[in-house]
Write a protein that holds these residues in place. Structure first.
Motif, PDB file in Angstrom:
ATOM      1  N   PRO A 106       0.804  -1.231   0.000  1.00 50.96           N
ATOM      2  CA  PRO A 106       0.000   0.000   0.000  1.00 50.96           C
ATOM      3  C   PRO A 106       0.832   1.274   0.000  1.00 50.96           C
ATOM      4  O   PRO A 106       0.567   2.198  -0.775  1.00 50.96           O
ATOM      5  N   MET A 107       1.873   1.325   0.853  1.00 49.66           N
ATOM      6  CA  MET A 107       2.653   2.561   0.945  1.00 49.66           C
ATOM      7  C   MET A 107       3.512   2.773  -0.297  1.00 49.66           C
ATOM      8  O   MET A 107       3.670   3.895  -0.765  1.00 49.66           O
ATOM      9  N   VAL A 108       4.078   1.683  -0.820  1.00 47.15           N
ATOM     10  CA  VAL A 108       4.893   1.817  -2.022  1.00 47.15           C
ATOM     11  C   VAL A 108       4.009   2.265  -3.191  1.00 47.15           C
ATOM     12  O   VAL A 108       4.385   3.140  -3.977  1.00 47.15           O
ATOM     13  N   ALA A 109       2.798   1.707  -3.253  1.00 45.26           N
ATOM     14  CA  ALA A 109       1.871   2.113  -4.317  1.00 45.26           C
ATOM     15  C   ALA A 109       1.502   3.588  -4.169  1.00 45.26           C
ATOM     16  O   ALA A 109       1.532   4.349  -5.140  1.00 45.26           O
ATOM     17  N   LEU A 110       1.205   3.993  -2.942  1.00 37.66           N
ATOM     18  CA  LEU A 110       0.878   5.402  -2.685  1.00 37.66           C
ATOM     19  C   LEU A 110       2.016   6.299  -3.162  1.00 37.66           C
ATOM     20  O   LEU A 110       1.808   7.328  -3.807  1.00 37.66           O
ATOM     21  N   PHE A 111       3.245   5.848  -2.858  1.00 37.22           N
ATOM     22  CA  PHE A 111       4.411   6.636  -3.244  1.00 37.22           C
ATOM     23  C   PHE A 111       4.547   6.708  -4.761  1.00 37.22           C
ATOM     24  O   PHE A 111       4.772   7.777  -5.320  1.00 37.22           O
ATOM     25  N   LEU A 112       4.392   5.556  -5.411  1.00 39.87           N
ATOM     26  CA  LEU A 112       4.573   5.561  -6.860  1.00 39.87           C
ATOM     27  C   LEU A 112       3.518   6.438  -7.542  1.00 39.87           C
ATOM     28  O   LEU A 112       3.802   7.117  -8.520  1.00 39.87           O
ATOM     29  N   VAL A 113       2.304   6.442  -6.986  1.00 40.60           N
ATOM     30  CA  VAL A 113       1.253   7.268  -7.591  1.00 40.60           C
ATOM     31  C   VAL A 113       1.525   8.756  -7.341  1.00 40.60           C
ATOM     32  O   VAL A 113       1.421   9.571  -8.246  1.00 40.60           O
ATOM     33  N   PHE A 114       1.885   9.093  -6.099  1.00 43.01           N
ATOM     34  CA  PHE A 114       2.026  10.511  -5.745  1.00 43.01           C
ATOM     35  C   PHE A 114       3.483  10.952  -5.678  1.00 43.01           C
ATOM     36  O   PHE A 114       3.793  11.950  -5.039  1.00 43.01           O
ATOM     37  N   GLN A 115       4.407  10.202  -6.312  1.00 42.53           N
ATOM     38  CA  GLN A 115       5.823  10.485  -6.112  1.00 42.53           C
ATOM     39  C   GLN A 115       6.216  11.916  -6.426  1.00 42.53           C
ATOM     40  O   GLN A 115       7.002  12.512  -5.692  1.00 42.53           O
ATOM     41  N   ARG A 116       5.629  12.480  -7.477  1.00 40.53           N
ATOM     42  CA  ARG A 116       5.982  13.856  -7.818  1.00 40.53           C
ATOM     43  C   ARG A 116       5.680  14.802  -6.669  1.00 40.53           C
ATOM     44  O   ARG A 116       6.506  15.628  -6.287  1.00 40.53           O
ATOM     45  N   HIS A 117       4.469  14.650  -6.109  1.00 43.08           N
ATOM     46  CA  HIS A 117       4.062  15.547  -5.031  1.00 43.08           C
ATOM     47  C   HIS A 117       4.896  15.298  -3.779  1.00 43.08           C
ATOM     48  O   HIS A 117       5.317  16.235  -3.108  1.00 43.08           O
ATOM     49  N   ILE A 118       5.125  14.012  -3.474  1.00 40.68           N
ATOM     50  CA  ILE A 118       5.865  13.689  -2.256  1.00 40.68           C
ATOM     51  C   ILE A 118       7.285  14.227  -2.357  1.00 40.68           C
ATOM     52  O   ILE A 118       7.771  14.913  -1.454  1.00 40.68           O
ATOM     53  N   ILE A 119       7.942  13.961  -3.480  1.00 36.73           N
ATOM     54  CA  ILE A 119       9.320  14.407  -3.649  1.00 36.73           C
ATOM     55  C   ILE A 119       9.399  15.932  -3.666  1.00 36.73           C
ATOM     56  O   ILE A 119      10.264  16.534  -3.026  1.00 36.73           O
ATOM     57  N   ALA A 120       8.449  16.553  -4.355  1.00 37.94           N
ATOM     58  CA  ALA A 120       8.442  18.022  -4.388  1.00 37.94           C
ATOM     59  C   ALA A 120       8.238  18.574  -2.982  1.00 37.94           C
ATOM     60  O   ALA A 120       8.872  19.555  -2.597  1.00 37.94           O
ATOM     61  N   GLY A 121       7.359  17.928  -2.205  1.00 41.65           N
ATOM     62  CA  GLY A 121       7.090  18.385  -0.842  1.00 41.65           C
ATOM     63  C   GLY A 121       8.325  18.325   0.030  1.00 41.65           C
ATOM     64  O   GLY A 121       8.627  19.262   0.760  1.00 41.65           O
ATOM     65  N   ILE A 122       9.063  17.203  -0.079  1.00 40.97           N
ATOM     66  CA  ILE A 122      10.272  17.044   0.737  1.00 40.97           C
ATOM     67  C   ILE A 122      11.309  18.089   0.340  1.00 40.97           C
ATOM     68  O   ILE A 122      11.918  18.744   1.182  1.00 40.97           O
TER      69      ILE A 122
END
Lengths: 318, 291
Positions: free
Chosen positions: B268-284
């Motif tokens: 679940p978490m890896v899938a969440l990351f792969l879907v939202f990776q742009r937002h997550i990486i940009a946020g960090i």
């Protein structure tokens, strides 16, 4: 509405819509309803903060001076909890392990991500791939990474020893050896968490103005000199921030020792938080657990305060 | 995209520079593959080996025979549907509670000028200085016996949901965002007769989508990844989230089944990351430069 007789001209209404004189005492009542409304919005959050942040913080200090077991009434014991905890041989081990863990995590978990970010920033291809892959372990639940590495560290069929054999190096006991256990755990924590650090460094490196490098190069600065005199000074603030954050995070390490080594072998990986857990849930000694918590709180609170001060002043500069 | 970095673009165009560049590039690709992808590959395929094969030295790079039964066994034997469902309930509730109460409180602190608002905000920010884990024991005692009403929230998802609201970081993030919304916009809404709740719902929240997204991801990931707190509050095995269940069950279960369960727990978490990776990486990345 009976005041239609004294109706002002239409344009006056448009310009001063709230000019009609309020009824006597209306201002005060208005303010009160505003306050009630504001607190209505605040209430849920306020209750949660009171119950789960402020009250526990005060309570930790109070219970640290009490003999406390749930169910029976607490009893004041002065500093007895502190003396008992201080004389526990595990106390020294726990603090020594925690500080060593933090120090090793700083050395390994700090230099490697910085170097990695430095190299990645120079690459012109597949940047998105690197960013995703380096962050992948962060999204794997910490318990899963701990169990995964426990399996890798298996002295028999573990991947870690297999890699050593492949390279014709002597095998190691990894997390099962008293002298290698702690550093094995640091490796897990570094692997699992470095993604975030690398991404933050990358962002910091990208914000360095290119002219600085150009000017340095014109002055004949070599690659290493450019790193030393441009890159590091320009990212100093971020480095300091991450260092403080990492100290705060690694001093609270729990999952890796709990899952991988169970604190062993011979207390080699018992950490302060693990000891707090043991006092509360194994010895049912909540006074001792809170005494330990207060010590951790004071030490880490100082680092956190420093961190917040620096970020605040950093914001003012920006 | 020709921003100057440590190495000048001119150096890279020279034959020697290109040779060095491609060597370094290949080395980094290989390093990343070994360090970050291989463990994941090993885990996914390890679950598909036979119990004999997974314990064999030297290990096999790919399963000799592919068994999917490891995943099936993990699903049934370890009661994964139950534990995954518990985790989903805990994470979703924590997310919802945080979104509702933190947003409301942040809106009040930012826009409604409550008396002692500054003091309250100070009190909230002060909790940032308190390391979360150092307070787990007194927090546990509070949850076990709530003051005044004397109820225990142990083994109740509320033990996850309510403490999750006390998240100073997310609340401050929301407040800062609300502070930036132009005064005119809110005044216009008020003149149109919108109440405070209506303004929050129809004006502020739609404008705050980016920050709400960030807070949502933080909230979900935090609950899904947490271990110590659920370990303390859920002694009832049937209510434990997957992280706690994995550790509790890891002792007496076949290795291949455990590994399969680990893979399932990560999906679940890896899938969440792969879907939202742009937002997550940009946020960090954005979080760092702003401090």
């Amino acid at each position: 509405m009976t005041k239609t007789a004294a109706r002002p001209p239409a344009e006056a209404i448009a310009v001063h819509p709230v000019q009609a004189p309020p009824p006597a005492g209306g201002r005060g009542r208005r303010r009160l309803t505003d306050q009630v409304r504001a607190y209505g919005f605040l209430l849920g959050g306020l209750i949660c903060f009171a119950l789960f942040s402020w009250y526990p913080a005060v309570r930790a200090v109070v219970i640290a001076f009490q003999k406390y077991t749930p169910g029976s009434s607490p009893e004041w014991v002065g500093t007895a909890n502190f003396t008992r905890v201080l004389h526990d041989p595990e106390f020294t081990a726990a603090w020594r392990n925690t500080l060593t863990f933090t120090l090793l995590a700083l050395l390994i978990g700090f230099a490697i991500p910085f170097l990695l970010a430095l190299v990645l920033n120079e690459l012109r291809h597949a940047k998105a791939f690197f960013r995703v892959v380096v962050y992948l372990p962060v999204m794997i639940p910490p318990v899963v990474s701990a169990l995964l590495w426990k399996w890798f560290y298996d002295p028999g069929a573990g991947l870690a020893n297999e890699a050593l054999r492949f390279l014709h190096l002597p095998t190691s006991n990894w997390s099962n050896g008293a002298d290698t256990a702690l550093i094995s755990l640091v490796a897990v924590a570094t692997w699992a968490n470095m993604g975030g650090t690398v991404l933050i460094y990358l962002a910091a490196l990208q914000s360095i103005p290119g002219e600085l490098y150009e000017a340095a190069e014109l002055d004949g600065a070599s690659l290493l000199q450019r790193i030393r005199h441009v890159t590091i000074p320009q990212t100093r603030f971020v480095i300091l921030m991450l260092m403080l954050l990492q100290i705060i995070a690694t001093m609270q390490v729990f999952t890796e020792p709990f899952v991988i080594t169970g604190g062993g072998p011979e207390d080699a990986t018992v950490t302060v938080l693990y000891l707090i857990y043991k006092y509360a849930f194994l010895y049912n000694d909540f006074g001792g657990a809170c005494a330990l918590s207060v010590m951790l709180l004071v030490l880490l609170g100082a680092f956190s305060a420093l961190y917040l001060r620096l970020t605040r002043s950093g914001e003012d500069d920006a | 995209m020709s921003t100057r970095t440590l190495v000048s673009p001119a150096t890279l165009t020279r034959p020697r520079g290109r040779a060095v560049y491609w060597t370094v590039f290949t080395a980094v690709v290989v390093l990343f593959a070994i360090a970050f992808l291989f463990p994941v590959y090993w885990m996914v395929t390890g679950a598909m080996k036979s119990p004999d094969e997974v314990a064999r030295t030297p290990p096999t790079l790919a399963p000799k025979e592919w068994h999917l039964s490891g995943y099936g066994d993990a699903w049934d034997l370890m009661q994964l549907p139950q534990h995954l469902w518990n985790t989903v309930v805990q994470a979703a509730g924590a997310w919802l509670f945080q979104l509702v109460f933190c947003t409301a409180a942040a809106y009040a602190l930012s826009r409604l000028k409550p008396a002692f608002g500054k003091v309250i905000l100070g009190g909230i920010l002060a909790t940032l200085m308190v390391p979360a884990q150092a307070l787990v024991v007194p927090k546990y005692l509070t949850v076990a016996d709530l003051p005044l009403i004397h109820t225990s929230l142990l083994n109740d998802p509320l033990a996850i949901w309510l403490p999750a609201v006390a998240n100073a970081f997310n609340l401050y993030l929301l407040k800062r965002f609300f502070d930036q919304i132009p005064r005119d916009v809110l005044e216009a809404a008020e003149i149109d007769g919108a109440g405070k709740l209506r303004t929050l719902w129809s004006i502020v929240l739609p404008m705050s989508r980016p920050v709400l997204g960030v807070v949502s991801i933080f909230a979900l990931v935090a609950v899904w990844q947490d271990f110590l707190w659920p370990l303390m509050v859920f002694s009832d095995t049937g209510k434990q989230p997957i992280s706690v269940a994995l550790v509790q069950l890891s002792q007496n279960i076949q290795l291949t089944v455990l590994i399969a369960a680990m893979v399932i727990a990560s999906i679940p978490m890896v899938a969440l990351f792969l879907v939202f990776q742009r937002h997550i990486i940009a946020g960090i990345s954005a979080g760092s430069t702003k401090g």
